[in-house]
Motif scaffolding. Structure first.
Motif, mmCIF file in Angstrom:
data_model
loop_
_atom_site.group_PDB
_atom_site.id
_atom_site.type_symbol
_atom_site.label_atom_id
_atom_site.label_comp_id
_atom_site.label_asym_id
_atom_site.label_seq_id
_atom_site.Cartn_x
_atom_site.Cartn_y
_atom_site.Cartn_z
ATOM 1 N N THR A 49 0.856 -1.175 0.000
ATOM 2 C CA THR A 49 0.000 0.000 0.000
ATOM 3 C C THR A 49 0.894 1.226 0.000
ATOM 4 N N VAL A 50 0.683 2.107 -0.967
ATOM 5 C CA VAL A 50 1.464 3.334 -1.084
ATOM 6 C C VAL A 50 0.547 4.505 -0.769
ATOM 7 N N CYS A 51 0.950 5.316 0.198
ATOM 8 C CA CYS A 51 0.145 6.471 0.597
ATOM 9 C C CYS A 51 0.880 7.753 0.222
ATOM 10 N N ARG A 52 0.163 8.634 -0.431
ATOM 11 C CA ARG A 52 0.656 9.974 -0.750
ATOM 12 C C ARG A 52 -0.394 10.941 -0.220
ATOM 13 N N GLY A 53 -0.071 11.528 0.924
ATOM 14 C CA GLY A 53 -1.066 12.361 1.589
ATOM 15 C C GLY A 53 -2.170 11.485 2.151
ATOM 16 N N ALA A 54 -3.410 11.859 1.850
ATOM 17 C CA ALA A 54 -4.556 11.107 2.355
ATOM 18 C C ALA A 54 -4.985 9.994 1.413
ATOM 19 N N VAL A 55 -4.344 9.921 0.245
ATOM 20 C CA VAL A 55 -4.734 8.936 -0.764
ATOM 21 C C VAL A 55 -3.791 7.732 -0.699
ATOM 22 N N CYS A 56 -4.375 6.553 -0.503
ATOM 23 C CA CYS A 56 -3.589 5.315 -0.464
ATOM 24 C C CYS A 56 -4.093 4.382 -1.562
ATOM 25 N N GLU A 57 -3.167 3.659 -2.171
ATOM 26 C CA GLU A 57 -3.543 2.686 -3.184
ATOM 27 C C GLU A 57 -2.635 1.468 -3.071
ATOM 28 N N THR A 58 -3.153 0.326 -3.464
ATOM 29 C CA THR A 58 -2.368 -0.896 -3.481
ATOM 30 C C THR A 58 -1.732 -1.025 -4.858
#
Length: 195
Positions: A49-58
């Motif tokens: 899981t990569v989070c950039r700010g409040a947005v996370c994506e797998t």
């Protein structure tokens, strides 16, 4: 081809630290929960899981294995560390070292040394903020001792976690102190969760 979810889960548990280092290398330091999803004789895939700010994506990363592994190498996991390329090479070392907090720590130490060693009005004015040259020397000495102790702590955990390039981990933490030690602590915490 071998495609075994149980094997992927076992290798995730056994090589979680290496997997976290690989995810940092591939996707930066805002990654969480890396895990193998597919292991075969000629390919390895892992997600994190990569989070950039409040947005996370797998995200999924796939690496081909050349030459392909034989079945015993695959099942034993002996080649996993090599496959993930987890050594603290120059690229990953610089990625850790050039984090803003690390750069600030190094520049702060350099500035303090310059102020202490150079007899200038600007240096004296800067040292007056901490109570003068004697206090500046005390602060530098305390910071130097802290960096050495942190580096020894990092070396201890690098050895205990069987991380490759233990000397580079020592140097990295010696130069920047806690801003780089915190990455070793994250690896240690992951190891404790995997026990």
């Amino acid at each position: 081809k071998i495609d075994d979810e149980r094997l992927a889960e076992q290798l995730t548990h056994r090589y979680g630290i290496d997997l976290l280092l690989a995810s940092w290398r591939e996707h930066g330091f805002q990654t969480k929960r890396p895990r193998f999803v597919r292991i075969s004789c000629d390919n390895v895939q892992f997600t994190c899981t990569v989070c950039r700010g409040a947005v996370c994506e797998t995200v999924c990363t796939s690496q081909d294995i050349r030459p392909p592994l034989n079945l015993s190498e695959l099942i034993s996991g002996t080649a996993t560390r090599h496959l993930l390329n987890v050594s603290l090479d120059r690229e990953l070392f610089l990625r850790f070292f050039l984090q803003p907090l690390s750069v600030a720590a190094v520049l702060g130490m350099i500035l303090l040394v310059c102020c202490i060693s150079a007899e200038t009005d600007l240096g004296d004015a800067a040292l007056s903020l901490v109570g003068g040259k004697a206090n500046g020397i005390a602060i530098f000495t305390a910071a130097l001792i802290a960096h050495v102790l942190e580096a020894l702590f990092a070396l201890f955990w690098a050895d205990k976690l069987a991380l490759p390039n233990k000397g580079r981990w020592f140097l990295l933490v010696l130069l920047a102190g806690y801003p780089c030690l915190r990455w070793v602590l994250k690896l240690r915490n992951m190891a404790k969760r995997l026990e």
